[in-house]
Write a protein that holds these residues in place. Structure first.
Motif, PDB file in Angstrom:
ATOM      1  N   TRP A   1       0.845  -1.192   0.000  1.00 16.24           N
ATOM      2  CA  TRP A   1       0.000   0.000   0.000  1.00 16.24           C
ATOM      3  C   TRP A   1       0.873   1.232   0.000  1.00 16.24           C
ATOM      4  N   ASP A   2       0.248   2.398  -0.081  1.00 16.43           N
ATOM      5  CA  ASP A   2       1.007   3.643  -0.164  1.00 16.43           C
ATOM      6  C   ASP A   2       0.562   4.603   0.937  1.00 16.43           C
ATOM      7  N   ALA A   3       0.778   5.876   0.720  1.00 10.90           N
ATOM      8  CA  ALA A   3       0.613   6.903   1.745  1.00 10.90           C
ATOM      9  C   ALA A   3      -0.809   7.012   2.294  1.00 10.90           C
ATOM     10  N   GLY A   4      -1.817   6.849   1.449  1.00  9.99           N
ATOM     11  CA  GLY A   4      -3.192   6.985   1.918  1.00  9.99           C
ATOM     12  C   GLY A   4      -3.512   5.991   3.024  1.00  9.99           C
ATOM     13  N   THR A   5      -3.197   4.741   2.787  1.00 14.80           N
ATOM     14  CA  THR A   5      -3.431   3.703   3.792  1.00 14.80           C
ATOM     15  C   THR A   5      -2.514   3.904   4.981  1.00 14.80           C
ATOM     16  N   ALA A   6      -1.268   4.290   4.737  1.00 17.52           N
ATOM     17  CA  ALA A   6      -0.313   4.512   5.834  1.00 17.52           C
ATOM     18  C   ALA A   6      -0.809   5.607   6.779  1.00 17.52           C
ATOM     19  N   ARG A   7      -1.469   6.621   6.238  1.00 13.68           N
ATOM     20  CA  ARG A   7      -2.010   7.695   7.083  1.00 13.68           C
ATOM     21  C   ARG A   7      -3.240   7.243   7.866  1.00 13.68           C
ATOM     22  N   LEU A   8      -4.063   6.402   7.258  1.00 15.34           N
ATOM     23  CA  LEU A   8      -5.315   6.014   7.894  1.00 15.34           C
ATOM     24  C   LEU A   8      -5.191   4.860   8.894  1.00 15.34           C
ATOM     25  N   LEU A   9      -4.216   3.988   8.707  1.00 18.00           N
ATOM     26  CA  LEU A   9      -4.093   2.826   9.595  1.00 18.00           C
ATOM     27  C   LEU A   9      -3.976   3.192  11.079  1.00 18.00           C
ATOM     28  N   PRO A  10      -3.123   4.144  11.465  1.00 16.13           N
ATOM     29  CA  PRO A  10      -3.050   4.473  12.906  1.00 16.13           C
ATOM     30  C   PRO A  10      -4.381   4.947  13.475  1.00 16.13           C
ATOM     31  N   ARG A  11      -5.155   5.683  12.684  1.00 14.65           N
ATOM     32  CA  ARG A  11      -6.474   6.139  13.152  1.00 14.65           C
ATOM     33  C   ARG A  11      -7.426   4.962  13.307  1.00 14.65           C
ATOM     34  N   LEU A  12      -7.318   3.989  12.421  1.00 12.09           N
ATOM     35  CA  LEU A  12      -8.175   2.810  12.480  1.00 12.09           C
ATOM     36  C   LEU A  12      -7.804   1.920  13.670  1.00 12.09           C
ATOM     37  N   LEU A  13      -6.520   1.769  13.918  1.00 15.28           N
ATOM     38  CA  LEU A  13      -6.065   0.859  14.967  1.00 15.28           C
ATOM     39  C   LEU A  13      -6.263   1.419  16.372  1.00 15.28           C
ATOM     40  N   LYS A  14      -6.264   2.724  16.515  1.00 15.20           N
ATOM     41  CA  LYS A  14      -6.500   3.379  17.812  1.00 15.20           C
ATOM     42  C   LYS A  14      -5.637   2.796  18.932  1.00 15.20           C
ATOM     43  N   GLY A  15      -4.363   2.590  18.638  1.00 13.28           N
ATOM     44  CA  GLY A  15      -3.437   2.114  19.664  1.00 13.28           C
ATOM     45  C   GLY A  15      -3.394   0.605  19.850  1.00 13.28           C
ATOM     46  N   ARG A  16      -4.267  -0.142  19.169  1.00 10.14           N
ATOM     47  CA  ARG A  16      -4.228  -1.605  19.287  1.00 10.14           C
ATOM     48  C   ARG A  16      -2.959  -2.123  18.631  1.00 10.14           C
ATOM     49  N   THR A  17      -2.365  -3.178  19.188  1.00  8.97           N
ATOM     50  CA  THR A  17      -1.117  -3.720  18.654  1.00  8.97           C
ATOM     51  C   THR A  17      -1.230  -5.171  18.219  1.00  8.97           C
ATOM     52  N   ARG A  18      -2.398  -5.762  18.397  1.00 15.66           N
ATOM     53  CA  ARG A  18      -2.584  -7.161  17.999  1.00 15.66           C
ATOM     54  C   ARG A  18      -4.054  -7.411  17.711  1.00 15.66           C
ATOM     55  N   GLY A  19      -4.292  -8.510  17.020  1.00 17.64           N
ATOM     56  CA  GLY A  19      -5.663  -8.866  16.658  1.00 17.64           C
ATOM     57  C   GLY A  19      -6.023  -8.387  15.265  1.00 17.64           C
TER      58      GLY A  19
END
Length: 184
Positions: free
Chosen positions: A55-73
């Motif tokens: 993936w590129d920058a768009g997904t890279a920017r959105l993933l942290p917002r989606l994960l909300k600090g989760r590190t597994r699962g």
């Protein structure tokens, strides 16, 4: 993520956070029709040959917002825990929040709900992201072999049905035939 990876929805929904390579902007996933690895003694039946999506920058920017600090699962989860009668694999439940993995049907309903313009059922389709991605790459000059590599198709005829160039792209291609064009 569906658009930038040109991935199948089921494959992308099956990704776990611990599989993501944030620095390399990629992750391995079990693709449709994945063949099993050669079995050795003691090896589980679920061992498959994994393929990588990028993936590129768009997904890279959105993933942290989606994960909300989760590190597994699971990467994509519902907004609630599974009901008491629902049997869910431990792999499909976030160990931190208890939320279940987002299913294809739930993802489709959410996308339709947020993109519908004339009532339910008029929104975008999840599979359109794959079509759009391959069409846009083809319009930018990606070869058939590169489109096959990106989409992980094995047969050229399967990729061709996804590539539907716009009238503007065809007009631009036609302009290459103009008399006096230095590109000829």
């Amino acid at each position: 993520m569906l658009y930038e990876t040109s991935g199948r929805t089921e494959e992308v929904l099956g990704v776990n956070i611990e599989d993501l390579d944030f620095a390399g902007r990629r992750c391995p996933l079990k693709s449709k029709g994945a063949r099993t690895k050669a079995r050795r003694r003691g090896q589980a039946r679920e061992d498959y040959v994994l393929e990588t999506v990028y993936w590129d920058a768009g997904t890279a920017r959105l993933l942290p917002r989606l994960l909300k600090g989760r590190t597994r699962g699971p990467v994509f989860v519902t907004h609630r825990k599974p009901g008491p009668g629902k049997v869910v694999s431990p792999r499909d439940v976030c160990p931190d929040t208890g939320f279940a993995r987002l299913s294809y049907g739930q993802a489709r309903a959410l996308l339709d709900e947020h993109t519908a313009v004339r009532g339910p059922g008029t929104g975008w389709d999840l599979h359109e992201y794959r079509h759009s991605s391959l069409t846009h790459l083809g319009e930018q000059g990606a070869s058939l072999l590169m489109l096959m590599a990106k989409s992980r198709h094995k047969k050229p005829e399967n990729v061709r049905r996804y590539f539907k160039p716009s009238p503007d792209a065809i007009a631009e291609l036609t302009s290459l035939l103009a008399p006096g064009d230095s590109r000829r």
